[in-house]
Motif scaffolding. Structure first.
Motif, short mmCIF file in Angstrom:
data_model
loop_
_atom_site.label_atom_id
_atom_site.label_comp_id
_atom_site.label_asym_id
_atom_site.label_seq_id
_atom_site.Cartn_x
_atom_site.Cartn_y
_atom_site.Cartn_z
N ILE A 20 4.27 3.32 9.04
CA ILE A 20 4.10 1.87 9.08
C ILE A 20 3.42 1.46 10.39
O ILE A 20 2.55 0.58 10.40
CB ILE A 20 5.46 1.16 8.93
N ALA A 21 3.79 2.11 11.49
CA ALA A 21 3.15 1.82 12.77
C ALA A 21 1.66 2.17 12.72
O ALA A 21 0.81 1.45 13.26
CB ALA A 21 3.84 2.59 13.89
N LYS A 22 1.33 3.28 12.07
CA LYS A 22 -0.07 3.67 11.92
C LYS A 22 -0.83 2.65 11.08
O LYS A 22 -1.99 2.32 11.37
CB LYS A 22 -0.15 5.05 11.27
N ALA A 23 -0.18 2.13 10.05
CA ALA A 23 -0.82 1.13 9.19
C ALA A 23 -1.05 -0.18 9.94
O ALA A 23 -1.99 -0.92 9.64
CB ALA A 23 0.03 0.88 7.96
N THR A 24 -0.20 -0.47 10.92
CA THR A 24 -0.37 -1.68 11.72
C THR A 24 -1.65 -1.61 12.55
O THR A 24 -2.36 -2.61 12.72
CB THR A 24 0.85 -1.89 12.64
N LEU A 25 -1.96 -0.41 13.06
CA LEU A 25 -3.17 -0.22 13.87
C LEU A 25 -4.42 -0.15 13.01
O LEU A 25 -5.50 -0.59 13.42
CB LEU A 25 -3.03 1.05 14.71
N ASP A 26 -4.30 0.43 11.82
CA ASP A 26 -5.45 0.60 10.93
C ASP A 26 -5.01 0.25 9.51
O ASP A 26 -4.69 1.13 8.71
CB ASP A 26 -5.95 2.04 11.00
N PRO A 27 -4.98 -1.04 9.16
CA PRO A 27 -4.43 -1.48 7.87
C PRO A 27 -5.19 -0.89 6.68
O PRO A 27 -6.42 -0.96 6.63
CB PRO A 27 -4.59 -3.00 7.92
N PRO A 28 -4.48 -0.31 5.71
CA PRO A 28 -5.13 0.21 4.50
C PRO A 28 -5.57 -0.93 3.59
O PRO A 28 -5.14 -2.07 3.74
CB PRO A 28 -4.03 1.05 3.84
N THR A 29 -6.40 -0.60 2.63
CA THR A 29 -6.81 -1.58 1.63
C THR A 29 -5.59 -1.98 0.80
O THR A 29 -4.84 -1.12 0.34
CB THR A 29 -7.88 -0.98 0.70
N PRO A 30 -5.36 -3.27 0.60
CA PRO A 30 -4.19 -3.70 -0.18
C PRO A 30 -4.18 -3.07 -1.58
O PRO A 30 -5.22 -2.85 -2.19
CB PRO A 30 -4.36 -5.22 -0.25
N PHE A 67 0.85 -1.19 0.00
CA PHE A 67 0.00 0.00 0.00
C PHE A 67 0.89 1.23 0.00
O PHE A 67 2.09 1.17 0.25
CB PHE A 67 -0.94 0.02 1.22
N SER A 68 0.28 2.37 -0.27
CA SER A 68 1.01 3.63 -0.31
C SER A 68 1.12 4.21 1.09
O SER A 68 0.17 4.17 1.87
CB SER A 68 0.28 4.61 -1.23
N LEU A 69 2.29 4.76 1.43
CA LEU A 69 2.46 5.39 2.73
C LEU A 69 1.88 6.80 2.75
O LEU A 69 1.42 7.27 3.78
CB LEU A 69 3.94 5.45 3.11
N SER A 70 1.91 7.48 1.61
CA SER A 70 1.38 8.84 1.52
C SER A 70 0.75 9.04 0.15
O SER A 70 1.17 8.42 -0.83
CB SER A 70 2.49 9.86 1.75
N SER A 71 -0.24 9.92 0.09
CA SER A 71 -0.93 10.16 -1.18
C SER A 71 -0.26 11.24 -2.02
O SER A 71 -0.63 11.43 -3.18
CB SER A 71 -2.39 10.57 -0.91
N ILE A 72 0.71 11.97 -1.47
CA ILE A 72 1.32 13.06 -2.23
C ILE A 72 2.23 12.52 -3.32
O ILE A 72 2.79 11.43 -3.19
CB ILE A 72 2.12 14.01 -1.31
N PRO A 73 2.39 13.25 -4.42
CA PRO A 73 3.37 12.84 -5.44
C PRO A 73 4.76 12.78 -4.79
O PRO A 73 5.14 13.67 -4.02
CB PRO A 73 3.30 13.97 -6.47
N PHE A 74 5.52 11.74 -5.11
CA PHE A 74 6.82 11.55 -4.45
C PHE A 74 7.77 10.89 -5.43
O PHE A 74 7.52 9.80 -5.93
CB PHE A 74 6.65 10.69 -3.21
N GLU A 75 8.89 11.58 -5.70
CA GLU A 75 9.89 11.06 -6.63
C GLU A 75 11.30 11.29 -6.09
O GLU A 75 11.49 12.02 -5.13
CB GLU A 75 9.75 11.73 -8.00
N PHE A 76 12.28 10.66 -6.74
CA PHE A 76 13.70 10.77 -6.39
C PHE A 76 13.94 10.48 -4.90
O PHE A 76 14.57 11.27 -4.19
CB PHE A 76 14.24 12.15 -6.75
#
Length: 267
Positions: free
Chosen positions: A100-110, A44-53
């Motif tokens: 990642i710790a936040k995702a452990t408590l509230d898992p996002p949709t795969p 899953f994505s950690l953040s929704s913002i555009p992210f490169e390099f």
């Protein structure tokens, strides 16, 4: 790559995932290492913002890296900019372990899920000192390039150091939008802990075109490099090879005589 708790999984931090809107984001993968297993257990994505390099500090590149640095755009996307020059107006620092710790408590949709769904403006408006995402927004009309983290000597934390990036003020462009011979770029040094303060600006003698990748070499590395003559030498002239024969060697004289004859024949 960061090894997670437990012997059955490995976590990869970084990379881009082609999502439904064809956007580049910081993505999280976790693979099962159980015998006979060949599956992705988390993605899953950690953040929704555009992210490169994306980059991390060098001395944790094969260890448990917490902070990931990269570039973003506040009013566009890297996906939409593939056919033109990308104008980076935001430098980003992401606390990957916190997300990642936040995702452990509230898992996002795969696959299509996202841990932090805020956009760049919302993150910039945050006053939380412990925000897992921090963004340095450049002034209007000034754009950056790929950033590089440089650690402070004997620093107190993983993010104790600076972000270095070449920047260019487009007010120097002419009426046709072209850079003139008088245009100049700058090297900005940004405090990486808070991502708010420009600690130093170095004026460069010329413009650095967009798209340049960079790396950092310390003074110790530069002074300790091998001399160029130890790794590279010019080819020896043909005439000089003929002259450098071993004195008193019949076999050498015979060999060089045959070589001269062959060179005369083939030119």
């Amino acid at each position: 790559m960061t090894r997670m708790a437990g012997p059955d999984s490995v976590c990869f931090q970084g990379g881009n995932q082609r999502m439904s809107d064809d956007q580049c984001r910081l993505y999280y993968y976790r693979f099962s290492l159980l015998p006979g297993s060949n599956t992705i257990t988390h993605q899953f994505s950690l953040s929704s913002i555009p992210f490169e390099f994306p980059s991390i500090r060098d001395d944790v590149s094969m260890g448990k890296a917490r902070y990931i640095y990269g570039c973003s755009v506040s009013d566009s996307s890297f996906g939409a900019a593939l056919g033109r020059a990308v104008k980076i107006d935001s430098l980003v620092k992401i606390d990957s372990l916190a997300l990642i710790a936040k995702a452990t408590l509230d898992p996002p949709t795969p696959i299509v899920g996202c841990v932090d769904t805020r956009g760049v403006p919302e993150i910039l408006a945050s006053s939380d000192p412990n925000d897992p995402i921090k963004i340095f927004k450049l002034p209007p009309g000034i754009y950056a390039q790929e950033s590089q983290f440089v650690a402070r000597e004997n620093g107190e934390s993983e993010d104790d150091g600076w972000i270095l990036a070449y920047v260019f003020d487009e007010s120097q462009l002419d009426a046709y939008g072209e850079a003139t011979s008088a245009s100049k770029s700058e090297l900005w040094v940004i405090d990486a802990r808070e991502m708010r303060e420009v600690a130093c600006k170095v004026k460069l003698p010329q413009r650095v075109p967009y798209g340049l990748h960079g790396n950092w070499f310390s003074e110790k590395e530069i002074l300790g490099q091998r001399g160029v003559e130890s790794v590279r030498s010019l080819p020896v002239a043909k005439g000089k090879v003929m002259e450098e024969k071993e004195e008193g060697s019949v076999w050498w004289d015979a060999w060089m005589g045959m070589r001269r004859w062959a060179l005369d024949v083939v030119g």
